[in-house]
Design an enzyme around this catalytic site. Structure first.
Site, PDB file in Angstrom:
ATOM      1  N   CYS A 159     -12.207  24.001 -26.032  1.00  0.00           N
ATOM      2  CA  CYS A 159     -11.988  24.027 -27.478  1.00  0.00           C
ATOM      3  C   CYS A 159     -13.208  24.470 -28.282  1.00  0.00           C
ATOM      4  O   CYS A 159     -13.121  24.607 -29.505  1.00  0.00           O
ATOM      5  CB  CYS A 159     -11.524  22.652 -27.956  1.00  0.00           C
ATOM      6  N   CYS A 180     -15.356  18.269 -30.018  1.00  0.00           N
ATOM      7  CA  CYS A 180     -15.245  17.865 -28.618  1.00  0.00           C
ATOM      8  C   CYS A 180     -14.564  18.991 -27.853  1.00  0.00           C
ATOM      9  O   CYS A 180     -14.016  19.922 -28.454  1.00  0.00           O
ATOM     10  CB  CYS A 180     -14.428  16.580 -28.496  1.00  0.00           C
TER      11      CYS A 180
END
Length: 471
Positions: free
Chosen positions: A135, A455
């Site tokens: 991500c 994250c």
């Protein structure tokens, strides 16, 4: 870790009720904060090249399986690159390098950066490569660009990211793949017939991609549910934060604040001009949904999780000297950044907790110096768990080796134009959206410093400090 956290951690200073209150507040910070921001010193360092964000764009982020369903990833990436060319007016041969991030790669365009660049009309003399870091893939693309400029290899780099969840690669089973490869090598008809005769019904079962950790075999949603439980984050808190995200995103969209979104004419369909996942609901409606991962007692649902999204983003990054020479007024300076990594089992989604104090220490700033926070919202429970971890002395001392907590961001500075829960999360493209949003919020709100944190799968994370360019 879970039992220790449940017994030890106290709730953070930001309650769910307060979170909802902030959704109805003005989107600009107070005059006091603006005056405070203007009094800060710049982070410019003698002998260190200033690197700037000239501008950034993105396609509308759409729910997978909707208007973009018949496209390919490079179509979206190409649209973002073309939008950047139009918005900045930069010559197609004035860019030195192009870097793109993506997660689930289309096998036909494994180096999607190169294919999209050629499709967008950039010079074929411009090198391009693709990076992947879950991500934070486009974060990695941007910091790669920063490194190329800081080292003197380039003056102007385009970075971006793309993700296309409407059509992900689905493989044959391992046994079927081996048989098909052997068929290509078979030299006689008898050998081919023998191989075909070896195929069994079980060989035809496809291998579907899963959003799961290879090292732990656990889906990210399951991990988010365990993390929320470990930090005592309730279902109500998660639903309220998700509602806040959608409410603020809708307000920002209606007020024209999401100015990085470009119009995109989808072949054979209408022009798409806005994100289609922003859907403010109600606590009653959200409360009716069943747990999505840990059943029947989990707290993570479809409503308080980010959804599968198609989209692409692109930013133009330059040395300040080059940008000014070409007549640009940059939006922001890209300052210090860090990458962090921790246990992918119990701390999979705690990247912001580890990255934030590290980048602040590196830059010589404190939480009070930051005017704008943009954190990636993978799950509402993940965000709330990070806020509680950041506001816990015990967690800082026990798990991070710190003397004291860094503190949780004030909610009036935090994701005030919505976030990934509402706007959407194309895995490879979100990082550029976060950075561009910080630059725009700093301009709108009169702040000086912004902080991006995210994250990522593998227990990794990223944080970056961004400084407003003098207006």
């Amino acid at each position: 870790m879970a039992s220790l956290l449940i017994n030890t951690l106290r709730s953070g200073p930001v309650t769910s009720a307060r979170s909802l209150q902030f959704a109805s507040r003005s989107l600009s910070i107070s005059a006091h904060l603006q005056a405070q921001a203007k009094s800060k010193k710049t982070m410019a360092k003698p002998g260190v090249k200033n690197i700037v964000l000239v501008d950034g764009v993105r396609t509308p982020f759409l729910l997978s399986g909707t208007t973009y369903a018949d496209l390919m990833p490079h179509d979206l990436a190409r649209a973002a690159l073309q939008g950047l060319l139009v918005k900045t007016g930069i010559s197609k041969d004035a860019v030195d390098y192009i870097v793109y991030g993506t997660v689930i790669q289309e096998v036909k365009t494994s180096n999607v950066a190169r294919e999209a660049a050629l499709g967008a009309g950039f010079s074929d003399k411009i090198p391009a490569h693709t990076v992947t870091m879950a991500c934070i893939s486009s974060n990695q693309a941007m910091t790669t660009a920063v490194g190329l400029i800081a080292s003197g290899q380039c003056d102007a780099v385009v970075a971006g990211g793309v993700e296309f969840m409407s059509d992900v690669p689905i493989r044959h089973s391992r046994k079927m793949r081996k048989t098909m490869l052997s068929l290509n090598k078979a030299k006689t008809l008898g050998a081919r017939l023998a191989l075909l005769g070896s195929i069994r019904l079980a060989h035809l079962a496809p291998e579907l991609p899963a959003v799961a950790e290879f090292s732990t075999a656990e889906t990210m949603g399951h991990s988010a549910d365990r993390l929320a439980a470990a930090f005592g984050v309730t279902r109500v808190e998660q639903d309220e934060f998700a509602l806040r995200s959608h409410t603020l995103a809708k307000k920002a969209q209606d007020n024209g604040l999401l100015s990085d979104v470009i119009d995109f004419k989808v072949p054979g369909k209408d022009i798409v001009s806005k994100d289609n996942g922003i859907r403010p609901s109600s606590m009653e409606q959200m409360g009716r949904l069943k747990p999505a991962f840990i059943k029947p007692h989990g707290t993570v649902t479809a409503a308080n999780s980010s959804f599968l999204t198609d989209g692409a983003s692109a930013v133009l990054i330059m040395s300040e000297e080059k940008a000014l020479a070409l007549g640009y007024k940059p939006k922001a300076y890209l300052r210090d950044f860090v990458y962090v990594s921790q246990d992918p089992k119990d701390q999979l989604l705690l990247g912001p907790t580890y990255g934030t104090p590290k980048v602040l220490e590196k830059s010589g700033l404190t939480m009070n110096d930051i005017d704008v926070f943009e954190f990636h919202e993978a799950f509402a429970g993940q965000i709330m768990a990070n806020l509680k971890a950041m506001d816990s002395d015990w967690f800082a001392q026990t798990y991070m080796g710190k003397k004291a907590k860094v503190g949780a961001p004030p909610m009036e500075k935090f994701n005030t134009w919505g976030g990934s829960l509402s706007i959407g999360h194309p895995f490879g493209a979100t990082g550029c959206r976060l950075v561009t949003t910080v630059a725009h919020r700093l301009q709108k709100e009169g702040g000086q410093y912004g902080l991006v944190a995210a994250c990522a799968a593998g227990g990794q994370g990223h944080a970056m400090v961004i400084e407003a360019y003098p207006q």
